[in-house]
Each structure stands twice: as structure tokens, then as C-alpha cells.
Scaffold this motif. Sequence first.
Motif, PDB file in Angstrom:
ATOM      1  N   UNK A 225       0.837  -1.195   0.000  1.00  0.00           N
ATOM      2  CA  UNK A 225       0.000   0.000   0.000  1.00  0.00           C
ATOM      3  C   UNK A 225       0.873   1.247   0.000  1.00  0.00           C
TER       4      UNK A 225
ATOM      5  N   UNK B 104       0.611   5.378   0.958  1.00  0.00           N
ATOM      6  CA  UNK B 104      -0.150   6.401   1.654  1.00  0.00           C
ATOM      7  C   UNK B 104       0.535   7.750   1.470  1.00  0.00           C
TER       8      UNK B 104
ATOM      9  N   UNK C 294       0.773  11.440   3.623  1.00  0.00           N
ATOM     10  CA  UNK C 294       0.473  12.094   4.881  1.00  0.00           C
ATOM     11  C   UNK C 294       0.829  13.571   4.776  1.00  0.00           C
TER      12      UNK C 294
ATOM     13  N   UNK D 242       0.289  17.463  10.120  1.00  0.00           N
ATOM     14  CA  UNK D 242      -0.785  17.581  11.100  1.00  0.00           C
ATOM     15  C   UNK D 242      -1.949  16.635  10.877  1.00  0.00           C
ATOM     16  N   UNK D 243      -1.791  15.719   9.938  1.00  0.00           N
ATOM     17  CA  UNK D 243      -2.879  14.786   9.646  1.00  0.00           C
ATOM     18  C   UNK D 243      -2.370  13.346   9.643  1.00  0.00           C
ATOM     19  N   UNK D 244      -3.315  12.399   9.635  1.00  0.00           N
ATOM     20  CA  UNK D 244      -2.945  11.007   9.517  1.00  0.00           C
ATOM     21  C   UNK D 244      -2.742  10.605   8.073  1.00  0.00           C
ATOM     22  N   UNK D 245      -2.027   9.488   7.835  1.00  0.00           N
ATOM     23  CA  UNK D 245      -1.841   9.006   6.456  1.00  0.00           C
ATOM     24  C   UNK D 245      -3.171   8.646   5.807  1.00  0.00           C
TER      25      UNK D 245
ATOM     26  N   UNK E  73      -4.701   6.465   2.418  1.00  0.00           N
ATOM     27  CA  UNK E  73      -4.355   5.495   1.395  1.00  0.00           C
ATOM     28  C   UNK E  73      -4.498   6.078  -0.013  1.00  0.00           C
TER      29      UNK E  73
ATOM     30  N   UNK F 113       4.364  13.551   2.949  1.00  0.00           N
ATOM     31  CA  UNK F 113       5.176  12.373   3.264  1.00  0.00           C
ATOM     32  C   UNK F 113       4.523  11.163   2.604  1.00  0.00           C
TER      33      UNK F 113
ATOM     34  N   UNK G 128       4.369   7.220   2.209  1.00  0.00           N
ATOM     35  CA  UNK G 128       4.693   6.019   2.981  1.00  0.00           C
ATOM     36  C   UNK G 128       4.272   4.773   2.224  1.00  0.00           C
TER      37      UNK G 128
ATOM     38  N   UNK H 151       5.898  -1.064   7.756  1.00  0.00           N
ATOM     39  CA  UNK H 151       5.925   0.302   7.235  1.00  0.00           C
ATOM     40  C   UNK H 151       7.344   0.738   6.874  1.00  0.00           C
ATOM     41  N   UNK H 152       7.455   1.476   5.756  1.00  0.00           N
ATOM     42  CA  UNK H 152       8.689   2.178   5.470  1.00  0.00           C
ATOM     43  C   UNK H 152       8.733   3.484   6.252  1.00  0.00           C
ATOM     44  N   UNK H 153       9.909   4.137   6.241  1.00  0.00           N
ATOM     45  CA  UNK H 153      10.062   5.394   6.978  1.00  0.00           C
ATOM     46  C   UNK H 153       9.529   6.595   6.211  1.00  0.00           C
TER      47      UNK H 153
END
Lengths: 112, 113
Positions: free
Chosen positions: A33, A35, A37, A40-43, A45, A86, A88, A102-104
Motif C-alpha cells: 500500500x 499512503x 500524509x 498535522x494529519x494522519x496518512x 491510502x 510524506x 509512505x 511500514x517504510x520510513x
Amino acid sequence: TQLLEQSPQFLSIQEGENLTVYCNSSSVFSSLQWYRQEPGEGPVLLVTVVTGGEVKKLKRLTFQFGDARKDSSLHITAAQPGDTGLYLCAGEKAGNNRKLIWGLGTSLAVNP
Amino acid sequence: NAGVTQTPKFQVLKTGQSMTLQCAQDMNHEYMSWYRQDPGMGLRLIHYSVGAGITDQGEVPNGYNVSRSTTEDFPLRLLSAAPSQTSVYFCASSYSTGGNEQYFGPGTRLTVT
């Protein structure tokens, strides 16, 4: 041990440029998957790829899953400031469907 | 649908204090999880739940407790806050398993002094 390596870690480009970010592993994943981001928010998809060699397009974003299902890439054509964020990748290992690896992430800045 | 909601958005604690981070989802998802996100460390799984009454540890569970009494709610408790717990915390849910698409909440930024 980081099972999913993302590169580059940081990328700063001008609006209109093309770019590719990579997600690599020595492990095989049943799905992968991507994502995005924003600060200030969540990732959120973007796409899931399941089949080796699969290519999926989402407007100016092209996602590819490697033939051996160990790696993936994300290509952005004519990047825009709204692509900043970002990116991910996260892989689901076969038989381990309760957790994602998860990758960084790749931090992308698209300058106007 | 509100999706995944988290409260509070920001929190400052003193070392040794306890608190609960709230998480709720209205999508009837079976799977819920808590992550912390730190620079250079990425997203790390703290605890997860595959359904009401069932919880399990992730990769960094020490110092945190969870419970899942309903499908909708999955609170995270910090028992005795430490500066190492300064982080951004995300709650996530998915339809059935941890491998499915994850829906994330907006996060809680916690600072422990």
C-alpha cells in the motif's frame, strides 16, 4: 531491522518536474500500500497493489509493484505543490495479515 | 460518517502523570490499532485489536494499556508518562485485518516534560 527501505528520504523539486520514489525489501509481500500524509494529519491510502508487475495510475501518479513482489515505485508526472507531503509504503506479508510493515517514508516538497 | 476521531489533538503531561487518549470509529471496522510516529523511526505499532474484547501487543507496547469493550472505541492509556513517550499518536481502523486499508485519525501530539 527495517524491512521496507524507502528512497530518497527527502526530495525537494520545482513545480512541473517528474520524480520517482522507491520502496524496496528483501521480503516478499502479498500486497503493498502507498499512503500520503500531510502535516498535522494522519496518512491516507492512495493505492494498493497486489499482483507482481501490476501498474496502477491515479491521475498523475503511477504505482508499480515489482515482478517478485519485493519492491514498488511511485512516479509523479508534472508535480504540483499539492503533491507535497510524506509518502509512505506499507507491505502486508503473507500469513501476517494482522500487521503492516511500514517504510520510513519519503518527504516530498514541491516548490511553486 | 466521521471516520476515525481522536481526542485530544494536543496534550502536555508531566513525567509520572497518566492519561487516556480516546479513539472512536463509526465505520463498523473490526480491526483497530494504535501507532506512534517519531522522526527517523516511522510508524510503530503499539497495540491492536481484532474485535471487541480482543487486544494484542504490537512492537512497542511497554508503558501503554488498551481495552476494547465496544467495536467503536479503542482508548490508549499511558500509565506513568515518561519523556520517551513524547510523540505523535495515531489511531487507525480497518475492515477486517491489519493488512487491509488503514483509516487513520488526525493524531494526538503528546509532549511529556
